[in-house]
Design a protein around this motif. Sequence first.
Motif, PDB file in Angstrom:
ATOM      1  N   MET A   1      -8.681  34.920  89.970  1.00 14.71           N
ATOM      2  CA  MET A   1      -7.696  36.176  90.778  1.00 14.71           C
ATOM      3  C   MET A   1      -6.798  36.575  89.720  1.00 14.71           C
ATOM      4  O   MET A   1      -6.437  37.976  89.787  1.00 14.71           O
ATOM      5  N   LEU A   2      -6.254  35.797  88.975  1.00 11.80           N
ATOM      6  CA  LEU A   2      -5.150  36.118  88.130  1.00 11.80           C
ATOM      7  C   LEU A   2      -5.587  37.133  86.859  1.00 11.80           C
ATOM      8  O   LEU A   2      -5.090  38.192  86.823  1.00 11.80           O
ATOM      9  N   ALA A   3      -6.835  36.833  86.470  1.00 10.52           N
ATOM     10  CA  ALA A   3      -7.384  37.884  85.586  1.00 10.52           C
ATOM     11  C   ALA A   3      -8.039  39.156  85.985  1.00 10.52           C
ATOM     12  O   ALA A   3      -7.591  40.346  85.378  1.00 10.52           O
ATOM     13  N   LEU A   4      -8.112  39.124  87.440  1.00 15.62           N
ATOM     14  CA  LEU A   4      -8.475  40.346  88.078  1.00 15.62           C
ATOM     15  C   LEU A   4      -7.282  41.383  88.351  1.00 15.62           C
ATOM     16  O   LEU A   4      -7.302  42.590  88.120  1.00 15.62           O
ATOM     17  N   ILE A   5      -6.246  40.473  88.610  1.00 13.83           N
ATOM     18  CA  ILE A   5      -4.925  41.603  88.640  1.00 13.83           C
ATOM     19  C   ILE A   5      -4.605  42.019  87.500  1.00 13.83           C
ATOM     20  O   ILE A   5      -4.106  43.168  87.395  1.00 13.83           O
TER      21      ILE A   5
ATOM     22  N   LYS B   1       4.429  57.707  91.000  1.00 11.92           N
ATOM     23  CA  LYS B   1       3.438  57.987  90.848  1.00 11.92           C
ATOM     24  C   LYS B   1       2.475  56.755  90.738  1.00 11.92           C
ATOM     25  O   LYS B   1       1.140  56.682  91.402  1.00 11.92           O
ATOM     26  N   ARG B   2       3.061  55.385  90.386  1.00 16.03           N
ATOM     27  CA  ARG B   2       2.402  54.382  90.299  1.00 16.03           C
ATOM     28  C   ARG B   2       2.546  53.383  91.850  1.00 16.03           C
ATOM     29  O   ARG B   2       1.535  52.538  91.887  1.00 16.03           O
ATOM     30  N   SER B   3       3.059  53.798  92.785  1.00 18.40           N
ATOM     31  CA  SER B   3       2.709  53.262  94.053  1.00 18.40           C
ATOM     32  C   SER B   3       2.042  53.830  94.895  1.00 18.40           C
ATOM     33  O   SER B   3       1.733  53.609  96.049  1.00 18.40           O
ATOM     34  N   LYS B   4       1.130  54.703  94.406  1.00 16.95           N
ATOM     35  CA  LYS B   4      -0.018  55.364  95.194  1.00 16.95           C
ATOM     36  C   LYS B   4      -1.098  54.486  95.826  1.00 16.95           C
ATOM     37  O   LYS B   4      -1.595  54.398  97.015  1.00 16.95           O
ATOM     38  N   LEU B   5      -1.179  53.299  94.777  1.00 16.20           N
ATOM     39  CA  LEU B   5      -2.173  52.308  95.430  1.00 16.20           C
ATOM     40  C   LEU B   5      -1.592  51.466  96.535  1.00 16.20           C
ATOM     41  O   LEU B   5      -2.327  51.294  97.489  1.00 16.20           O
TER      42      LEU B   5
ATOM     43  N   TYR C   1      -1.747  53.557  99.600  1.00 17.17           N
ATOM     44  CA  TYR C   1      -3.066  53.709 100.328  1.00 17.17           C
ATOM     45  C   TYR C   1      -3.260  52.062 100.996  1.00 17.17           C
ATOM     46  O   TYR C   1      -3.915  52.333 101.958  1.00 17.17           O
ATOM     47  N   LEU C   2      -3.027  51.079 100.264  1.00 13.44           N
ATOM     48  CA  LEU C   2      -3.514  49.961 101.026  1.00 13.44           C
ATOM     49  C   LEU C   2      -2.883  49.684 102.171  1.00 13.44           C
ATOM     50  O   LEU C   2      -3.186  49.262 103.079  1.00 13.44           O
ATOM     51  N   PHE C   3      -1.392  50.072 102.383  1.00 19.69           N
ATOM     52  CA  PHE C   3      -0.653  49.706 103.659  1.00 19.69           C
ATOM     53  C   PHE C   3      -0.180  50.883 104.280  1.00 19.69           C
ATOM     54  O   PHE C   3       0.461  50.621 105.452  1.00 19.69           O
ATOM     55  N   GLY C   4      -0.527  52.171 104.163  1.00 21.32           N
ATOM     56  CA  GLY C   4      -0.262  53.515 104.887  1.00 21.32           C
ATOM     57  C   GLY C   4       1.224  53.804 105.138  1.00 21.32           C
ATOM     58  O   GLY C   4       1.372  54.368 106.182  1.00 21.32           O
ATOM     59  N   THR C   5       1.994  53.134 104.091  1.00 23.10           N
ATOM     60  CA  THR C   5       3.293  53.215 104.461  1.00 23.10           C
ATOM     61  C   THR C   5       3.862  53.963 102.782  1.00 23.10           C
ATOM     62  O   THR C   5       3.612  53.567 101.956  1.00 23.10           O
ATOM     63  N   LYS C   6       4.759  54.840 103.000  1.00 23.70           N
ATOM     64  CA  LYS C   6       5.283  55.773 102.052  1.00 23.70           C
ATOM     65  C   LYS C   6       6.631  55.001 101.131  1.00 23.70           C
ATOM     66  O   LYS C   6       7.141  54.143 102.046  1.00 23.70           O
ATOM     67  N   LEU C   7       6.491  54.767  99.796  1.00 23.47           N
ATOM     68  CA  LEU C   7       7.660  53.975  99.260  1.00 23.47           C
ATOM     69  C   LEU C   7       8.408  55.118  98.639  1.00 23.47           C
ATOM     70  O   LEU C   7       7.915  55.895  97.884  1.00 23.47           O
TER      71      LEU C   7
ATOM     72  N   ILE D   1      -3.914  43.862  96.318  1.00 17.39           N
ATOM     73  CA  ILE D   1      -2.498  43.938  96.822  1.00 17.39           C
ATOM     74  C   ILE D   1      -1.639  43.687  95.787  1.00 17.39           C
ATOM     75  O   ILE D   1      -0.668  44.212  95.771  1.00 17.39           O
ATOM     76  N   LEU D   2      -1.824  42.514  95.117  1.00 21.12           N
ATOM     77  CA  LEU D   2      -0.707  41.850  94.243  1.00 21.12           C
ATOM     78  C   LEU D   2      -0.829  42.879  92.792  1.00 21.12           C
ATOM     79  O   LEU D   2       0.352  43.154  92.427  1.00 21.12           O
ATOM     80  N   ALA D   3      -1.910  43.453  92.627  1.00 19.68           N
ATOM     81  CA  ALA D   3      -1.987  44.400  91.522  1.00 19.68           C
ATOM     82  C   ALA D   3      -1.242  45.833  91.902  1.00 19.68           C
ATOM     83  O   ALA D   3      -0.577  46.319  90.958  1.00 19.68           O
ATOM     84  N   SER D   4      -1.096  45.992  93.138  1.00 18.36           N
ATOM     85  CA  SER D   4      -0.224  47.271  93.514  1.00 18.36           C
ATOM     86  C   SER D   4       1.133  46.970  93.320  1.00 18.36           C
ATOM     87  O   SER D   4       1.859  47.907  93.016  1.00 18.36           O
ATOM     88  N   PHE D   5       1.759  45.720  93.547  1.00 16.73           N
ATOM     89  CA  PHE D   5       2.990  45.669  93.119  1.00 16.73           C
ATOM     90  C   PHE D   5       3.317  45.506  91.699  1.00 16.73           C
ATOM     91  O   PHE D   5       4.382  46.143  91.198  1.00 16.73           O
ATOM     92  N   LEU D   6       2.400  44.944  90.972  1.00 12.16           N
ATOM     93  CA  LEU D   6       2.553  44.824  89.476  1.00 12.16           C
ATOM     94  C   LEU D   6       2.422  46.209  88.841  1.00 12.16           C
ATOM     95  O   LEU D   6       3.085  46.283  87.717  1.00 12.16           O
ATOM     96  N   ARG D   7       1.598  47.099  89.590  1.00 15.16           N
ATOM     97  CA  ARG D   7       1.567  48.353  88.751  1.00 15.16           C
ATOM     98  C   ARG D   7       3.040  49.316  88.714  1.00 15.16           C
ATOM     99  O   ARG D   7       3.211  49.685  87.787  1.00 15.16           O
ATOM    100  N   ILE D   8       3.667  48.889  89.737  1.00 16.32           N
ATOM    101  CA  ILE D   8       4.977  49.495  90.010  1.00 16.32           C
ATOM    102  C   ILE D   8       5.972  48.866  89.066  1.00 16.32           C
ATOM    103  O   ILE D   8       6.814  49.279  88.233  1.00 16.32           O
TER     104      ILE D   8
END
Length: 854
Positions: free
Chosen positions: A393-397, A479-483, A486-492, A431-438
């Motif tokens: 899981m860590l490697a995939l993130i 730009k990096r919050s798009k993922l 999309y996953l949660f349908g809520t604008k940041l 989901i965790l990757a979406s946090f880390l991208r930001i």
Amino acid sequence: MEIESKFLVVDEAGIQDLETLSQLGDYSLSEAAVQLIEDTFLDTKKTALMAEDYFLRLRKEMGKEGQWLTIKSLGGLENRVHTREEYVSFLPEEASVFECPDARIRNMILELSSGFDLLSFLKLEQKRVVLQVKLGERYIAEFSLDHVSLKSGKREKLYSELEIELKTEGTHQDLQAIAEYLLENYHLVKDPFSKFERALLFKENLSEKTLLSSRERAFCMQLADQENIYGKQAKILLSLEKGLNTAEVSLLLKVPEREIEALYSRFEKERLFSFPFSSENNGSREFHFQAERYALGKSQENIGFKEWTLETLFELYGANEAKAEEIRTNALILFDGLFPYHRLGQQERKILGFAALLQGIGSLVSPEEKSKIGKEILLTHPLKGLKLHELRMLALIVELQSPEISVKNLSSVFEESNLILPPEIKNKALILASFLRIADLLEKGDWRLLPDGIRQIEGAVEIEISGQDAGKAVKRAEKRSKLWEYLFGTKLLFISRKKIGEAEIIEKKAEKIKEETEKKEENKKEKEDLKFAVRPENSMAMVAQKVFSRQFARMLAHEKGTRKGKSIEDLHDMRVAIRRMRAAAKVFEAYLDSKKLEHHLEGLKSTLGALSDVRDLDVFREKAEEYLKKLSPENEHNLDPLFTVLAEERKKARKNMIIYLKSERYANFKKDFSDSLDASESWALPTTTTKRDSLPCRVRDVLPSILYARFADISAYSEWVEGPYVSIERLHRLRIASKGLRYTLEFFGDVLGKEAEIMIKEVTALQDHLGDLHDAVVAIDLLGSYLQTGDWGLSEGKKYSKEKKIPEGLEGLEAYKTYREEELQTLLNTFPEAWAKVQSEEFRPRIESAIKNL
């Protein structure tokens, strides 16, 4: 591969007639053998194996020691015939599944379970009457009449089933003829389910007509307790499975009915392909984790292997701990502030913290592909304290941090990743990757997130960024919050607060200076490779001329034989000569003018490309012919369909090769290169600097460091190939590195003495082992691609149909593919022995001894 026809016995009164059969039309039956069998099915708590389209069965025959362990794929019904992957091994009494004698099965179980405990979740009992079906002396099939007993709580179900399983000497035509005879003469109906699937339907009290298959149901159950878009879609499908209509599901899950209808329509067309991590193309799976490299007992609670700490990883890969800690802080602030949306637990929070610290671990190895390299580092350097599924899981993130990844290409990203993980874990990693991208992006400037700066507002979440560069960070973060959106349908919504301390500015400047210094250090690294010398006092430029002249002469000497095509060895020797010249170009690049050599190297590359397809086909056929020699005489034609394809492909490849060898382009290349070799002194670079300082260019001066460098090139792979995860690509790269040392030793053999001969043998043995391994990987890909698509060529870029389709009459190819898969497993298992010889305590002293001859 298991191929069988299955029938339900509708008229129980006719069972006695079936039990006493001695003939099926033209086919004879042997005497019956009666078996009392208990089947136990194992899976993880959340049925990870079933979600990956497999089930695991332990079969115990009453009165006999031990049991049979079987892994089968689900489904596989095509044209009313069941065709499934099947892997079987005997398991001694009291042995756990991880003590199975078959290494391949052990590895598959470890991969598919991802280290979760295996539990018994389903049982069935049956009385089986078994007969052999023969046509003359040919053993065509196995006839099994099964009286099955299913129990679930107080419910019980008894039914009878007839199976006709095809054996190696039988054909699809035989199976069809037997099936038609049975249907015409007995009260039977085709059974679309395996016993496992039928037992599962009974246990869950489902009808035979369901929206979801067994695999699809397990897949959705994995996701149903998660809060993002994929968890919601899984809940919708499971609700529809229960018989609710779209209006009822809309009311239950508070989802617009139109959205439910759209999902249902898409699912009918694409099935699980509507989820990006469905991984339905089983043929692309790679089983890298070796069960024997783990300290596995009767459970998986204590998986043991060499572990690394954060400190040792940072030290080894030169990661910036201060920056990593900043990223971690911001990622965890996002995790905590957005908890009402994702609802993940503390274990996921811990994994996110590790991912934030290690997301840049691959930067120094390859800045351009740091995410992919980071993934590989984490798999080959398992972090202490993490379980197997957490490690993956860590490697995939980290892999999902690649800037090339977007919502649109998620499916291809997961397919290329080849990491086998339960859908639940893949979804959490996304989901965790979406946090880390930001959090990762925001690190590039003077800014910070504030724990109290995340607020829920109507229809969105407002996130406050503080710092001098906050304005720029806001735009990047959007730009990096798009993922995540999309996953949660809520604008940041990101807003800035411009405050920053002087100390932070100084720290930022210091970090930039450090980054620039590190870049300069990387640019200082020079490439050196294979070298050849006649005498210690020769210059490297002089040796280069000798190497190129000798190999070019060999190339031309074998050209005539290559054109005639009477002996495949001429083509092989011509290609080897070209490869040695290309390798020599890398050896001497520090001593030659690359601009003057570039045009000739392009000619060598084109010539090698023209020869390669024919040679690769020759090698492929040679391997196939060696396999046939091991079979009995009656099977000598098993690969005739393959040889027909190979002959057609070789004819086309040879035609293209001859066109090139007769072309004006090739003639011009030969003339230009020959003329250039006559004046090759013009290739040499100056041996002094502009200040007339001498530059080392003699063999005696440079060879010692070159030999150690080439040996270091190989030794550097120890951390990649001695851990629990073995990358096929890494082994291929190791093969190339071993060629570097081998060619260096061969080119300088005249001055290195007998020690070089011993080292050449050991390195060649490693290289040959890796070459056989690579050939097996390519062969498996080619055979698998052909069996699925009917087209010859590697599977890369090909589109597979959703239903697995094996062309008629190619059972021999399936058997050969299995043989090559077993060969690959053997090569992987015996690789440590070949590797140990090159890494032994005696190897380095041999280099030292050889250098003394200079």
